[in-house]
Design an enzyme around this catalytic site. Structure first.
Site, short mmCIF file in Angstrom:
data_model
loop_
_atom_site.label_atom_id
_atom_site.label_comp_id
_atom_site.label_asym_id
_atom_site.label_seq_id
_atom_site.Cartn_x
_atom_site.Cartn_y
_atom_site.Cartn_z
N TYR A 61 60.19 48.33 87.78
CA TYR A 61 60.44 48.54 86.35
C TYR A 61 59.11 48.78 85.62
O TYR A 61 58.35 47.84 85.35
CB TYR A 61 61.17 47.35 85.73
CG TYR A 61 62.53 47.05 86.35
CD1 TYR A 61 63.23 48.00 87.09
CD2 TYR A 61 63.13 45.80 86.17
CE1 TYR A 61 64.46 47.73 87.65
CE2 TYR A 61 64.37 45.52 86.73
CZ TYR A 61 65.03 46.49 87.47
OH TYR A 61 66.26 46.21 88.03
N PRO A 210 76.37 44.77 83.46
CA PRO A 210 77.73 44.34 83.15
C PRO A 210 78.27 44.96 81.87
O PRO A 210 79.48 44.93 81.62
CB PRO A 210 77.58 42.82 82.99
CG PRO A 210 76.16 42.61 82.60
CD PRO A 210 75.39 43.67 83.33
N LEU A 211 77.36 45.56 81.08
CA LEU A 211 77.78 46.25 79.85
C LEU A 211 77.83 47.77 80.09
O LEU A 211 77.75 48.55 79.13
CB LEU A 211 76.83 45.91 78.70
CG LEU A 211 76.74 44.42 78.37
CD1 LEU A 211 75.58 44.14 77.41
CD2 LEU A 211 78.05 43.95 77.76
N GLY A 212 77.96 48.17 81.36
CA GLY A 212 78.02 49.60 81.66
C GLY A 212 76.80 50.33 81.14
O GLY A 212 76.90 51.42 80.60
N ARG A 213 75.61 49.70 81.31
CA ARG A 213 74.34 50.25 80.83
C ARG A 213 74.38 50.48 79.31
O ARG A 213 73.80 51.43 78.79
CB ARG A 213 73.96 51.53 81.58
CG ARG A 213 73.77 51.23 83.07
CD ARG A 213 73.29 52.42 83.87
NE ARG A 213 73.16 52.09 85.28
CZ ARG A 213 72.00 51.81 85.87
NH1 ARG A 213 70.89 51.79 85.21
NH2 ARG A 213 71.97 51.54 87.16
N GLY A 214 75.12 49.63 78.63
CA GLY A 214 75.20 49.68 77.17
C GLY A 214 76.41 50.44 76.66
O GLY A 214 76.84 50.25 75.53
N LEU A 216 79.56 50.17 77.27
CA LEU A 216 80.73 49.34 76.92
C LEU A 216 80.55 48.60 75.58
O LEU A 216 81.51 48.05 75.06
CB LEU A 216 81.02 48.33 78.04
CG LEU A 216 81.54 48.95 79.35
CD1 LEU A 216 81.48 47.92 80.49
CD2 LEU A 216 82.96 49.46 79.19
#
Ligand SMILES: NC(=O)c1ccc[n+]([C@@H]2O[C@H](COP(=O)([O-])OP(=O)(O)OC[C@H]3O[C@@H](n4cnc5c(N)ncnc54)[C@H](OP(=O)(O)O)[C@@H]3O)[C@@H](O)[C@H]2O)c1
Length: 306
Positions: A61, A210-214, A216
């Site tokens: 990263y 878990p947020l679908g890469r934002g 969602l």
């Protein structure tokens, strides 16, 4: 006085006890457009106050920049946090679309020393193989990772994006605490084989994105129109053009559930992932990415699988 900290879960049969939700720190330095160091530092402190103890980074990263950014926070709270990082993947500076994967022993040994130095810690609590190089037997890679445990450089082992068979083979070499893979309302492939294998082997699941890469959260609809030119999501076909339009329509039921519960779509998406623990019978500790304080609210006091 009531404890406002989130409940905890053990990462697999052999791993550390951590807050039931972790924090993905990648976006604080990399991938998702401009970041705000001051806000990110505040988000780290707020997360810790709420009982978040698992902090996720990787040497890839920002080519080490994310590990360096986190070092002062880890130094200030060393006994309270579980430091998770990864090796294997590098992204050439001159071509950010390329990925180079290395799993060989000399590479792993160099990678761990570099991460220890950048993180400014004596030991990494959870060390993941980020991606699998099919040219290197997984027994060999996990073998050298196990040596790092024996040498005191690493406490627990994890694997990211492995198959069920790879997980079984790895577990035969050394106990694996956690598998990290994408898991959300948007991405459910691992439910077929990886999740049942993890449950059988006593390995925890750490869902990334878990947020679908934002997506969602409803914070963007079409990456090309809504995100900055340097945002990695503009290169993912699911977030652009016709695909984005089709996927945006799929968000409607999430918004409807959110309205019914006076919650945000982000909270509903996270609650869905948390509830997979009860559905599949294994510890699930998602690591949503959040580079700012907004949205950090404690919503539930129970372990979902109890
Ligand atoms: N093992 C792997 O291969 C792998 C791959 C990808 C990611 N990861 C790890 O998983 C972590 C999480 O994944 P991720 O960051 O890709 O995706 P994510 O958690 O699905 O989504 C993160 C995005 O959602 C936004 N967001 C978070 N909470 C929000 C809220 N309440 N309202 C509106 N927007 C919100 C964040 O915005 P802000 O940034 O503005 O807060 C960020 O852009 C990463 O940080 C990384 O540590 C691992």
């Amino acid at each position: 006085m009531t404890d406002s900290r989130i409940p905890t879960a053990r990462l697999g049969d052999t791993g550390p006890e951590v807050g039931l939700q972790g924090l993905g720190c990648m976006g604080m330095s990399f991938a998702y457009g401009p970041s705000d160091a001051k806000e990110s530092r505040a988000a780290l402190e707020r997360a810790l106050e709420l009982g978040v103890t698992l902090y996720d980074t990787a040497d890839a990263y920002g080519a080490g920049a994310n590990e360096e950014f986190l070092a002062p926070f880890f130094r200030a709270h060393r006994d309270e946090v579980v430091v998770a990082t990864k090796f294997a993947l590098s992204i050439p500076a001159d071509d950010p679309t390329r990925r180079v994967v290395r799993n060989d022993a000399p590479y792993v040994r160099r990678a761990v020393e570099a991460s220890l130095k950048r993180l400014d810690v004596d030991v990494i609590d959870l060390y993941y193989m980020h991606r699998r190089d099919p040219e290197v037997p997984i027994e060999d890679t996990v073998g050298v990772m196990a040596e790092l445990v024996r040498e005191g450089k690493v406490r627990h082992l994890g694997l990211s994006e492995v198959t069920a068979d790879e997980l079984r083979t790895a577990q035969g070499v050394h106990p694996i605490a956690a598998v990290q893979s994408e898991w959300s309302l948007f991405s459910r492939d691992i439910e077929d084989r990886v999740v049942p294998a993890a449950r059988e082997l006593g390995v925890a699941l750490v869902p990334y994105s878990p947020l679908g890469r934002g997506f969602l959260t409803g914070s963007f609809a079409d990456a090309d129109k809504d995100l900055t030119a340097d945002d990695f999501r503009r290169r993912q076909p699911r977030f652009t053009g016709e695909n984005a339009a089709a996927n945006a329509a799929l968000l409607e039921p999430v918004r409807a559930v959110a309205r019914a519960h006076d919650a945000t779509p982000a909270q509903i998406a996270l609650a869905w992932v948390q509830l997979r623990a009860g559905v599949h019978g294994l510890p699930v500790v998602p690591i949503p990415g959040r580079g700012r304080r907004a949205g950090w609210r404690r919503t539930s006091g129970r372990r979902p699988w109890n």
